[in-house]
Design a protein around this motif. Sequence first.
Motif, PDB file in Angstrom:
ATOM      1  N   VAL A   6       0.199   6.654  -7.815  1.00 49.01           N
ATOM      2  CA  VAL A   6      -0.714   7.946  -8.383  1.00 49.01           C
ATOM      3  C   VAL A   6      -1.600   8.107  -7.583  1.00 49.01           C
ATOM      4  CG1 VAL A   6      -1.887   8.469 -10.455  1.00 49.01           C
ATOM      5  CG2 VAL A   6       0.394   7.290 -10.703  1.00 49.01           C
ATOM      6  N   GLY A   7      -2.419   7.296  -7.290  1.00 48.45           N
ATOM      7  CA  GLY A   7      -3.743   7.648  -6.222  1.00 48.45           C
ATOM      8  C   GLY A   7      -3.201   8.232  -5.059  1.00 48.45           C
ATOM      9  N   ALA A   8      -2.431   7.791  -4.594  1.00 45.27           N
ATOM     10  CA  ALA A   8      -2.022   8.381  -3.167  1.00 45.27           C
ATOM     11  C   ALA A   8      -1.600   9.935  -3.298  1.00 45.27           C
ATOM     12  CB  ALA A   8      -1.004   7.625  -2.473  1.00 45.27           C
ATOM     13  N   ILE A   9      -0.783  10.167  -4.233  1.00 46.27           N
ATOM     14  CA  ILE A   9      -0.137  11.481  -4.600  1.00 46.27           C
ATOM     15  C   ILE A   9      -1.117  12.520  -4.950  1.00 46.27           C
ATOM     16  CG2 ILE A   9       1.188  12.820  -5.983  1.00 46.27           C
ATOM     17  CD1 ILE A   9       3.160  10.334  -6.104  1.00 46.27           C
ATOM     18  N   GLN A  10      -2.402  11.878  -5.797  1.00 44.56           N
ATOM     19  CA  GLN A  10      -3.370  12.859  -6.185  1.00 44.56           C
ATOM     20  C   GLN A  10      -4.240  13.252  -5.017  1.00 44.56           C
ATOM     21  OE1 GLN A  10      -3.840  14.299  -9.184  1.00 44.56           O
ATOM     22  NE2 GLN A  10      -5.027  15.561  -7.751  1.00 44.56           N
ATOM     23  N   ARG A  11      -4.321  12.133  -4.121  1.00 46.36           N
ATOM     24  CA  ARG A  11      -5.106  12.268  -2.772  1.00 46.36           C
ATOM     25  C   ARG A  11      -4.578  13.439  -1.761  1.00 46.36           C
ATOM     26  NH1 ARG A  11     -10.046  12.429  -0.135  1.00 46.36           N
ATOM     27  NH2 ARG A  11     -10.224  11.218   1.864  1.00 46.36           N
ATOM     28  N   GLU A  12      -3.112  13.191  -1.601  1.00 45.77           N
ATOM     29  CA  GLU A  12      -2.582  14.142  -0.789  1.00 45.77           C
ATOM     30  C   GLU A  12      -2.489  15.604  -1.456  1.00 45.77           C
ATOM     31  OE1 GLU A  12       2.286  14.965   0.241  1.00 45.77           O
ATOM     32  OE2 GLU A  12       1.831  14.182  -1.621  1.00 45.77           O
ATOM     33  N   LYS A  13      -2.434  15.833  -2.739  1.00 44.94           N
ATOM     34  CA  LYS A  13      -2.428  17.111  -3.268  1.00 44.94           C
ATOM     35  C   LYS A  13      -4.044  17.638  -3.223  1.00 44.94           C
ATOM     36  CE  LYS A  13       0.857  16.418  -7.013  1.00 44.94           C
ATOM     37  NZ  LYS A  13       1.213  16.361  -8.509  1.00 44.94           N
ATOM     38  N   ASN A  14      -5.131  16.776  -3.327  1.00 41.17           N
ATOM     39  CA  ASN A  14      -6.490  17.369  -3.144  1.00 41.17           C
ATOM     40  C   ASN A  14      -6.399  17.865  -1.662  1.00 41.17           C
ATOM     41  OD1 ASN A  14      -6.968  16.567  -5.738  1.00 41.17           O
ATOM     42  ND2 ASN A  14      -7.990  14.766  -5.250  1.00 41.17           N
ATOM     43  N   LEU A  15      -5.936  17.068  -0.689  1.00 37.90           N
ATOM     44  CA  LEU A  15      -6.197  17.527   0.838  1.00 37.90           C
ATOM     45  C   LEU A  15      -5.404  18.598   1.091  1.00 37.90           C
ATOM     46  CD1 LEU A  15      -5.845  14.002   2.668  1.00 37.90           C
ATOM     47  CD2 LEU A  15      -8.038  15.101   2.160  1.00 37.90           C
ATOM     48  N   LYS A  16      -4.384  18.966   0.434  1.00 40.30           N
ATOM     49  CA  LYS A  16      -3.360  20.008   0.841  1.00 40.30           C
ATOM     50  C   LYS A  16      -4.217  21.555   0.481  1.00 40.30           C
ATOM     51  CE  LYS A  16       1.011  18.141   1.114  1.00 40.30           C
ATOM     52  NZ  LYS A  16       2.408  18.135   0.771  1.00 40.30           N
ATOM     53  N   HIS A  17      -5.266  21.254  -0.352  1.00 38.05           N
ATOM     54  CA  HIS A  17      -5.885  22.397  -0.975  1.00 38.05           C
ATOM     55  C   HIS A  17      -7.330  22.551  -0.226  1.00 38.05           C
ATOM     56  CE1 HIS A  17      -3.415  23.473  -4.143  1.00 38.05           C
ATOM     57  NE2 HIS A  17      -3.271  22.171  -4.728  1.00 38.05           N
ATOM     58  N   TRP A  18      -7.584  21.315   0.568  1.00 38.31           N
ATOM     59  CA  TRP A  18      -8.961  21.608   1.276  1.00 38.31           C
ATOM     60  C   TRP A  18      -8.840  22.584   2.372  1.00 38.31           C
ATOM     61  CZ3 TRP A  18     -11.497  16.324   3.308  1.00 38.31           C
ATOM     62  CH2 TRP A  18     -11.585  15.571   2.167  1.00 38.31           C
ATOM     63  N   PRO A  19     -10.095  23.458   2.607  1.00 33.05           N
ATOM     64  CA  PRO A  19      -9.882  24.266   3.942  1.00 33.05           C
ATOM     65  C   PRO A  19      -9.594  23.413   5.216  1.00 33.05           C
ATOM     66  CG  PRO A  19     -11.727  24.532   2.464  1.00 33.05           C
ATOM     67  CD  PRO A  19     -10.985  23.120   1.883  1.00 33.05           C
ATOM     68  N   ARG A  20      -9.225  24.398   6.086  1.00 33.26           N
ATOM     69  CA  ARG A  20      -8.660  23.574   7.217  1.00 33.26           C
ATOM     70  C   ARG A  20      -9.941  22.891   8.057  1.00 33.26           C
ATOM     71  NH1 ARG A  20      -5.114  23.312  11.238  1.00 33.26           N
ATOM     72  NH2 ARG A  20      -5.722  23.307  13.368  1.00 33.26           N
ATOM     73  N   GLN A  21     -11.163  23.486   7.898  1.00 34.51           N
ATOM     74  CA  GLN A  21     -12.178  22.694   8.472  1.00 34.51           C
ATOM     75  C   GLN A  21     -12.728  21.459   8.013  1.00 34.51           C
ATOM     76  OE1 GLN A  21     -12.597  23.223  11.380  1.00 34.51           O
ATOM     77  NE2 GLN A  21     -13.367  25.204  12.085  1.00 34.51           N
ATOM     78  N   TRP A  22     -12.509  21.363   6.696  1.00 36.01           N
ATOM     79  CA  TRP A  22     -12.768  20.088   6.035  1.00 36.01           C
ATOM     80  C   TRP A  22     -11.585  18.975   6.444  1.00 36.01           C
ATOM     81  CZ3 TRP A  22     -13.870  20.884  -0.070  1.00 36.01           C
ATOM     82  CH2 TRP A  22     -14.855  21.657  -0.135  1.00 36.01           C
ATOM     83  N   LYS A  23     -10.445  19.496   6.737  1.00 34.92           N
ATOM     84  CA  LYS A  23      -9.354  18.404   7.081  1.00 34.92           C
ATOM     85  C   LYS A  23      -9.600  17.835   8.514  1.00 34.92           C
ATOM     86  CE  LYS A  23      -6.084  20.842   4.471  1.00 34.92           C
ATOM     87  NZ  LYS A  23      -4.796  21.961   4.477  1.00 34.92           N
ATOM     88  N   ALA A  28       1.015  -1.345   0.151  1.00 32.57           N
ATOM     89  CA  ALA A  28      -0.273  -0.067   0.069  1.00 32.57           C
ATOM     90  C   ALA A  28       1.057   1.248  -0.058  1.00 32.57           C
ATOM     91  CB  ALA A  28      -0.849  -0.129   1.043  1.00 32.57           C
ATOM     92  N   HIS A  29       0.266   2.184  -0.488  1.00 33.89           N
ATOM     93  CA  HIS A  29       0.959   3.713  -0.428  1.00 33.89           C
ATOM     94  C   HIS A  29      -0.145   4.302   0.688  1.00 33.89           C
ATOM     95  CE1 HIS A  29       3.359   3.082  -3.974  1.00 33.89           C
ATOM     96  NE2 HIS A  29       2.407   2.159  -4.111  1.00 33.89           N
ATOM     97  N   TRP A  30       0.651   5.218   1.449  1.00 31.28           N
ATOM     98  CA  TRP A  30      -0.266   6.083   2.164  1.00 31.28           C
ATOM     99  C   TRP A  30      -0.222   7.533   2.209  1.00 31.28           C
ATOM    100  CZ3 TRP A  30      -2.829   3.059   6.038  1.00 31.28           C
ATOM    101  CH2 TRP A  30      -2.505   1.946   6.152  1.00 31.28           C
ATOM    102  N   GLU A  84      -4.572   6.896   5.258  1.00 32.13           N
ATOM    103  CA  GLU A  84      -5.345   6.045   4.526  1.00 32.13           C
ATOM    104  C   GLU A  84      -4.627   5.535   3.441  1.00 32.13           C
ATOM    105  OE1 GLU A  84      -8.819   8.542   2.634  1.00 32.13           O
ATOM    106  OE2 GLU A  84      -7.196   8.881   1.349  1.00 32.13           O
ATOM    107  N   PRO A  85      -4.679   4.156   3.248  1.00 31.49           N
ATOM    108  CA  PRO A  85      -4.158   3.295   2.293  1.00 31.49           C
ATOM    109  C   PRO A  85      -4.525   3.485   0.901  1.00 31.49           C
ATOM    110  CG  PRO A  85      -5.732   1.805   3.137  1.00 31.49           C
ATOM    111  CD  PRO A  85      -5.710   3.093   3.957  1.00 31.49           C
ATOM    112  N   HIS A  86      -3.550   3.499  -0.108  1.00 29.38           N
ATOM    113  CA  HIS A  86      -4.235   3.750  -1.672  1.00 29.38           C
ATOM    114  C   HIS A  86      -3.310   2.482  -2.291  1.00 29.38           C
ATOM    115  CE1 HIS A  86      -6.327   7.485  -1.621  1.00 29.38           C
ATOM    116  NE2 HIS A  86      -5.610   7.628  -0.645  1.00 29.38           N
ATOM    117  N   ASP A  87      -4.033   1.962  -3.456  1.00 28.74           N
ATOM    118  CA  ASP A  87      -3.293   1.018  -4.342  1.00 28.74           C
ATOM    119  C   ASP A  87      -2.183   1.281  -4.914  1.00 28.74           C
ATOM    120  OD1 ASP A  87      -4.968  -1.081  -2.983  1.00 28.74           O
ATOM    121  OD2 ASP A  87      -6.560  -0.702  -4.670  1.00 28.74           O
ATOM    122  N   THR A  88      -2.178   2.634  -5.476  1.00 27.95           N
ATOM    123  CA  THR A  88      -1.061   2.956  -6.534  1.00 27.95           C
ATOM    124  C   THR A  88      -0.549   4.226  -5.935  1.00 27.95           C
ATOM    125  OG1 THR A  88      -2.627   4.296  -7.627  1.00 27.95           O
ATOM    126  CG2 THR A  88      -2.373   2.053  -8.347  1.00 27.95           C
TER     127      THR A  88
END
Length: 100
Positions: A59-76, A3-5, A53-57
Amino acid sequence: MGAHWVYILASQRNGTLYIGVTRDLPKRMHEHRTGLHGGFTAQYGVKRLVFAEPHDTAVGAIQREKNLKHWPRQWKIALIEKDNPEWRDLYGELAGGLGS
């Protein structure tokens, strides 16, 4: 393939947050906790694993990380509190099942 995390560290409840991605979560947590590489987490004392959060790839993990970094603090915060309302350090709970 292992897994990628995507993970979130916190300095304390509702404190400073850090979002990262890794293939080897136990190793990366050791690096954060010991300040091995210095940087943001060492400077701000961000060591508590509050979300993982585990990811199979990669690419999927990196994309999720990028998305989360752009979320507002309250969403995190809401994401963390969905499964970890007490903001407990999950590393101890997960370490046994996270082979490197």
